[in-house]
Design a protein around this motif. Structure first.
Motif: not given
Length: 374
Positions: A81-94, A98-105
């Protein structure tokens, strides 16, 4: 005979029995929004979605109730909580990334195996597999955990010469880790190689940690044991993480004991462990003297992935990047950033077209013609 069974009735009865929506009625509603088509629901998308959210359901149980663990970068941000990437989870099915889908091969031309490195240096050698992380822990309790650091405390660089290498530098309060991940050929076996340089202004340890997750979430580790002369760890009785020297100490933990990160100060040595929940963790300790440096090389043969996918490497698989890019178009431009983007794009195209052309090294390992037509 199976086709004569009343599947619709069975599915509707099961849905009512468990108090969930009738999937047949909902699919009919969804079809009402689309134009007539030969294919009403793309089966491969449904299959991918099921796998994706099945992982998310495991994440709900494993992560949400164990926030005292050291988690990958996306969890540390998305669950804070408080981070710009925070996603509330109370009603999330899974709970999914969602926020940091960046990786390098990192990889080699003509070899369709893609180890990945996340923005904090977490290395996932096998496709959708477990990962290896690196920490520093000092004797007075200070800790350098890259996944928990701020943006200003971490730098990551993609090197193109002589081959693809991802360099990650994490530094805070007199503690510093520099890691460099790449893929090399060890004889005829593709191998992930990680070079780690650690320094500390206090006595402590460089930790090589085996983690039951990757940038998508949980990936099970059922067993860990010491291999060979004590300079490696065998994961799930299949893949070995080999160190350039035997660690001075080993710590292991299963799910009921919590994260091994919480038990690093223990003097109890463990050489093997199993976990029914698939959440086994391990830490190999390498001492660092105050004001000194520690160099460690970690090698992970990718034999398991070759066997699972039944890969047969062509003779050209041993060709270096310098030869692979020779037939490609060259661009010479004064602006270094544009030059780098072009050179990186050429290598990305060669890397991801080693076998079937794929749009990405990890999640997007399928290519749909209709995507290209949109």
């Amino acid at each position: 005979m199976l086709r004569f069974l009343p599947w619709r009735f069975i599915i509707r009865f099961a849905a009512r029995r468990y108090g969930v929506m009738d999937p047949i009625s909902w699919l009919a509603r969804l079809r009402a929004f689309a134009r007539p088509s030969e294919v009403q629901e793309p089966i491969e998308l449904l299959r991918a979605g099921i796998v994706f959210h099945a992982r998310g359901l495991v994440n709900v149980k494993a992560i949400q109730h164990n926030l005292d663990w050291v988690w990958p970068f996306w969890v540390e941000r998305q669950f804070k909580p408080g981070d710009p990437s925070f996603v509330p989870r109370a009603f999330s099915f899974s709970h999914i990334n969602l926020t940091h889908r960046n990786w390098t091969a990192v990889g080699l031309p003509e070899i369709p195996i893609y180890p990945i490195v996340d923005p904090r240096g977490l290395v996932t050698p096998l496709h959708d597999g477990w990962s290896v992380d690196f920490w520093i822990v000092t004797k007075d309790g200070a800790r350098l955990l890259p996944s928990k650091l701020e943006e200003s405390e971490v730098r990551q660089i993609l090197h193109l010469e002589p081959g693809l290498r991802v360099e990650t530098i994490a530094e805070k309060s007199g503690l510093r880790i520099r890691s460099e991940a790449t893929m090399v050929m060890d004889g005829t076996t593709p191998t992930v190689e990680i070079h780690v340089d650690a320094s500390s202004d206090r006595n402590g340890w460089l930790i090589a940690a085996v983690r039951p997750y990757n940038p998508e979430g949980i990936q099970f580790i059922d067993s860990i044991r010491v291999s060979g002369p004590g300079d490696g760890l065998e994961i799930n009785k299949k893949t070995t993480v080999r160190f350039s020297e035997a660690p001075a100490g080993l710590r292991m933990a299963h799910y009921e004991e919590g994260d091994v990160h919480s038990d690093l100060a223990s003097s109890e040595e463990t050489t093997s462990i199993t976990c029914d929940a698939g959440m086994a963790t391990a830490a190999a300790l390498f001492p660092i003297s105050a004001g000194g440096e520690k160099h460690l090389r970690v090698s992970i043969p990718l034999t398991e992935e070759m066997e699972v996918r039944n890969l047969k490497l062509p003779e050209s698989a041993t060709s270096p990047w310098s030869e692979a890019i020779l037939p490609t178009a060259r661009l010479s431009i004064a602006e270094p950033k544009i030059q780098f983007l072009y050179d990186a794009a050429v290598r990305t195209l060669l890397l991801l077209s080693a076998d079937e052309l794929v749009p990405g090294p990890n999640t997007y390992r399928r290519f749909w013609f209709r995507d290209a037509c949109l």
